[in-house]
Motif scaffolding. Structure first.
Motif, PDB file in Angstrom:
ATOM      1  N   ALA A   1      14.171  26.530 -31.709  1.00 47.79           N
ATOM      2  CA  ALA A   1      14.741  27.063 -30.469  1.00 47.79           C
ATOM      3  C   ALA A   1      14.700  26.020 -29.352  1.00 47.79           C
ATOM      4  CB  ALA A   1      13.973  28.322 -30.052  1.00 47.79           C
ATOM      5  N   GLY A   2      13.609  25.252 -29.301  1.00 47.97           N
ATOM      6  CA  GLY A   2      13.535  24.180 -28.310  1.00 47.97           C
ATOM      7  C   GLY A   2      14.587  23.111 -28.545  1.00 47.97           C
ATOM      8  N   ILE A   3      14.812  22.766 -29.821  1.00 52.11           N
ATOM      9  CA  ILE A   3      15.841  21.774 -30.144  1.00 52.11           C
ATOM     10  C   ILE A   3      17.222  22.304 -29.758  1.00 52.11           C
ATOM     11  CG2 ILE A   3      16.972  20.534 -32.034  1.00 52.11           C
ATOM     12  CD1 ILE A   3      14.262  20.420 -33.421  1.00 52.11           C
ATOM     13  N   ALA A   4      17.469  23.592 -30.046  1.00 52.52           N
ATOM     14  CA  ALA A   4      18.761  24.174 -29.667  1.00 52.52           C
ATOM     15  C   ALA A   4      18.946  24.169 -28.153  1.00 52.52           C
ATOM     16  CB  ALA A   4      18.856  25.608 -30.207  1.00 52.52           C
ATOM     17  N   SER A   5      17.873  24.463 -27.412  1.00 55.20           N
ATOM     18  CA  SER A   5      17.962  24.410 -25.963  1.00 55.20           C
ATOM     19  C   SER A   5      18.243  22.992 -25.478  1.00 55.20           C
ATOM     20  CB  SER A   5      16.654  24.925 -25.347  1.00 55.20           C
ATOM     21  OG  SER A   5      16.674  24.806 -23.947  1.00 55.20           O
ATOM     22  N   GLY A   6      17.625  22.011 -26.143  1.00 53.92           N
ATOM     23  CA  GLY A   6      17.892  20.621 -25.782  1.00 53.92           C
ATOM     24  C   GLY A   6      19.335  20.230 -26.023  1.00 53.92           C
ATOM     25  N   PHE A   7      19.884  20.657 -27.165  1.00 52.07           N
ATOM     26  CA  PHE A   7      21.298  20.363 -27.446  1.00 52.07           C
ATOM     27  C   PHE A   7      22.216  21.049 -26.440  1.00 52.07           C
ATOM     28  CE2 PHE A   7      20.028  19.240 -31.909  1.00 52.07           C
ATOM     29  CZ  PHE A   7      20.456  17.924 -31.827  1.00 52.07           C
ATOM     30  N   THR A   8      21.830  22.254 -26.011  1.00 54.07           N
ATOM     31  CA  THR A   8      22.624  22.938 -24.982  1.00 54.07           C
ATOM     32  C   THR A   8      22.628  22.150 -23.678  1.00 54.07           C
ATOM     33  OG1 THR A   8      22.071  25.081 -25.969  1.00 54.07           O
ATOM     34  CG2 THR A   8      22.894  25.081 -23.704  1.00 54.07           C
ATOM     35  N   GLY A   9      21.439  21.657 -23.292  1.00 51.01           N
ATOM     36  CA  GLY A   9      21.363  20.838 -22.096  1.00 51.01           C
ATOM     37  C   GLY A   9      22.175  19.566 -22.211  1.00 51.01           C
ATOM     38  N   VAL A  10      22.124  18.929 -23.390  1.00 49.20           N
ATOM     39  CA  VAL A  10      22.909  17.709 -23.598  1.00 49.20           C
ATOM     40  C   VAL A  10      24.397  18.002 -23.489  1.00 49.20           C
ATOM     41  CG1 VAL A  10      23.528  15.950 -25.307  1.00 49.20           C
ATOM     42  CG2 VAL A  10      21.139  16.560 -24.961  1.00 49.20           C
ATOM     43  N   THR A  11      24.816  19.139 -24.038  1.00 47.41           N
ATOM     44  CA  THR A  11      26.235  19.516 -23.954  1.00 47.41           C
ATOM     45  C   THR A  11      26.664  19.738 -22.507  1.00 47.41           C
ATOM     46  OG1 THR A  11      26.037  20.580 -26.125  1.00 47.41           O
ATOM     47  CG2 THR A  11      27.963  21.129 -24.791  1.00 47.41           C
ATOM     48  N   ILE A  12      25.811  20.424 -21.726  1.00 52.45           N
ATOM     49  CA  ILE A  12      26.132  20.658 -20.315  1.00 52.45           C
ATOM     50  C   ILE A  12      26.233  19.329 -19.566  1.00 52.45           C
ATOM     51  CG2 ILE A  12      25.273  21.659 -18.166  1.00 52.45           C
ATOM     52  CD1 ILE A  12      24.021  23.888 -19.853  1.00 52.45           C
ATOM     53  N   VAL A  13      25.271  18.437 -19.819  1.00 51.62           N
ATOM     54  CA  VAL A  13      25.303  17.127 -19.162  1.00 51.62           C
ATOM     55  C   VAL A  13      26.552  16.356 -19.558  1.00 51.62           C
ATOM     56  CG1 VAL A  13      24.149  14.882 -19.043  1.00 51.62           C
ATOM     57  CG2 VAL A  13      22.811  16.975 -18.861  1.00 51.62           C
ATOM     58  N   LEU A  14      26.945  16.453 -20.834  1.00 57.62           N
ATOM     59  CA  LEU A  14      28.142  15.752 -21.297  1.00 57.62           C
ATOM     60  C   LEU A  14      29.390  16.262 -20.582  1.00 57.62           C
ATOM     61  CD1 LEU A  14      29.514  13.794 -23.279  1.00 57.62           C
ATOM     62  CD2 LEU A  14      29.615  15.681 -24.922  1.00 57.62           C
ATOM     63  N   ILE A  15      29.529  17.576 -20.465  1.00 57.32           N
ATOM     64  CA  ILE A  15      30.695  18.155 -19.796  1.00 57.32           C
ATOM     65  C   ILE A  15      30.729  17.743 -18.324  1.00 57.32           C
ATOM     66  CG2 ILE A  15      31.806  20.309 -19.109  1.00 57.32           C
ATOM     67  CD1 ILE A  15      30.697  21.543 -21.694  1.00 57.32           C
ATOM     68  N   LEU A  16      29.573  17.837 -17.641  1.00 54.26           N
ATOM     69  CA  LEU A  16      29.528  17.437 -16.237  1.00 54.26           C
ATOM     70  C   LEU A  16      29.816  15.950 -16.065  1.00 54.26           C
ATOM     71  CD1 LEU A  16      26.398  19.431 -14.968  1.00 54.26           C
ATOM     72  CD2 LEU A  16      28.795  19.912 -14.493  1.00 54.26           C
ATOM     73  N   THR A  17      29.335  15.138 -17.004  1.00 55.15           N
ATOM     74  CA  THR A  17      29.580  13.697 -16.919  1.00 55.15           C
ATOM     75  C   THR A  17      31.076  13.396 -16.998  1.00 55.15           C
ATOM     76  OG1 THR A  17      27.436  13.198 -17.916  1.00 55.15           O
ATOM     77  CG2 THR A  17      29.116  11.472 -17.998  1.00 55.15           C
ATOM     78  N   LEU A  18      31.748  14.034 -17.936  1.00 55.72           N
ATOM     79  CA  LEU A  18      33.189  13.807 -18.069  1.00 55.72           C
ATOM     80  C   LEU A  18      33.944  14.277 -16.829  1.00 55.72           C
ATOM     81  CD1 LEU A  18      33.642  14.883 -21.804  1.00 55.72           C
ATOM     82  CD2 LEU A  18      33.204  12.610 -20.870  1.00 55.72           C
ATOM     83  N   TYR A  19      33.537  15.396 -16.257  1.00 61.91           N
ATOM     84  CA  TYR A  19      34.201  15.884 -15.050  1.00 61.91           C
ATOM     85  C   TYR A  19      33.952  14.938 -13.881  1.00 61.91           C
ATOM     86  CZ  TYR A  19      35.255  18.766 -10.990  1.00 61.91           C
ATOM     87  OH  TYR A  19      35.751  19.221  -9.803  1.00 61.91           O
TER      88      TYR A  19
END
Length: 381
Positions: free
Chosen positions: A177-195
């Motif tokens: 669950a912690g790893i999944a939460s980390g991947f979720t955070g990475v995905t959010i950071v990736l989307i914000l970075t592209l924007y």
């Protein structure tokens, strides 16, 4: 004489000592202590509410900060491609490259990690039995007597018990669950970075609108200096981390370390934090290599000691020559403070923030102090 008196009578009346003046806030507070206490309590309440909101949004703020600094790091690549292509095409190329790299990392790491965890759960009892049958274990058992053998038997019994396996699996689920939460955070950071990368110029223009018109040119120049220096710093540190990750993957695969792809990812993430991160990732990877054998761990330690010397004296001076020089003590302080505030992401953001502060001090504070060549004049009372 009479006309003068008439003029004096028709003149606008002025306040005299007997004319009541409007009551100020200070006089109101002095005459009404309840109002003073009420306003103070409301101020404290508002401050507590704002503090609670910031505390709840701490993770989101860290995500935004990381995304902004990554966008600044990718902006030099966009500017380089923009020399030959329009900016929308340059942004699209960089976006596609970042997304492909992120998907490639997921496809390379996640299946291997799941496979290794499954094999560890299945082969755990056999690994313990093989370990107990080794010559090294027998020698240690003869030296320390039955105490060491009883401890090993207890470990084997614990692993072979299905109930304990269920407890372990519950911990594994928590880690998952912690790893999944980390991947979720990475995905959010990736989307914000592209924007942020696509709208970086418009964001700078909007930021300049908050500054008075007569100071906008100075502010815009300072903003360009800060963003350019932070971008060069992020790109340089990412290049060092990429070199460490690739070399770690090659070397750990040669010495047959467990999960070399995951260990290479740990080395990459650690190298994003200079000094502290590289050392911490090297220690973690070397300890994980103990699963194979002490010799493998010793080889890994020797490799990382050699690599850190090469990085400090060969790679870092060449790659980071155009970036802002951050003193080592400030790097350690910023990394520890950022890690305490925002974990790994906070530590990653802390170093570019320190570099930005150094640029502002060099561009604004020092020139302002240098212009003060004479002490201010003291006026006579």
């Amino acid at each position: 004489m009479r006309r003068k008196n008439d003029t004096a009578k028709t003149a606008t009346p002025t306040h005299t000592a007997t004319t009541p003046m409007p009551r100020s806030v200070a006089s109101l507070a002095r005459t009404n202590p309840f109002m003073l206490g009420l306003m103070g309590a409301l101020g404290v309440l508002v401050a507590l509410v704002i503090g609670g909101i910031v505390d709840q949004l701490a993770t989101v703020l860290v995500y935004i900060g990381v995304a902004i600094f990554l966008a600044l790091g990718l902006d030099p690549i966009v500017s380089f491609i923009e020399r030959k292509l329009p900016r929308p095409a340059a942004v699209a190329i960089v976006v596609a490259a970042v997304v492909l790299a992120f998907v490639g990392i997921l496809l390379a790491i996640v299946p291997i990690l799941v496979e290794q965890i499954s094999n560890l759960i299945e082969d755990g009892p056999k690994m313990v039995q093989d370990f107990m049958a080794s010559a090294w274990f027998k020698d240690v058992s003869e030296q320390f007597g039955s105490t060491f053998d009883d401890a090993a038997q207890g470990v084997l019994s614990f692993i072979q018990d299905p109930g304990n396996i269920l407890n372990i699996s519950g911990g594994v689920f928590a880690v998952g669950a912690g790893i999944a939460s980390g991947f979720t955070g990475v995905t959010i950071v990736l989307i914000l970075t592209l924007y942020f990368m696509a709208s970086l110029r418009s964001m700078k223009k909007v930021a300049a609108r908050f500054v008075p018109a007569y100071q906008r040119d100075t502010f815009s120049g300072l903003l360009e200096d800060v963003s350019g220096a932070v971008g060069r710093y992020v790109m340089g540190q990412a290049s060092l981390a990429l070199v460490n990750g690739i070399l770690s993957l090659i070397f750990l695969s040669i010495i047959q370390a467990p999960v070399p792809a995951l260990l290479a990812l740990i080395a990459f993430i650690g190298s994003m934090i200079p000094l502290v991160g590289t050392l911490a990732a090297s220690i973690i990877n070397s300890l994980i290599c103990l699963i194979v054998s002490p010799v493998t761990a010793l080889i890994a330690i020797i490799y990382y000691l050699i690599y850190m010397q090469i990085e400090a004296y060969v790679l870092s001076p060449r790659i980071m020559s155009k970036a802002v020089a951050v003193p080592g003590a400030l790097v350690v302080i910023a990394a520890v403070a950022g890690g305490a505030l925002g974990g790994i992401l906070g530590a990653l953001v802390a170093i570019p923030v320190a570099a930005s502060i150094i640029i502002i001090v060099q561009k604004v504070v020092f020139p302002a102090q240098d212009r003060k060549k004479t002490p201010p004049a003291v006026t006579a009372p």
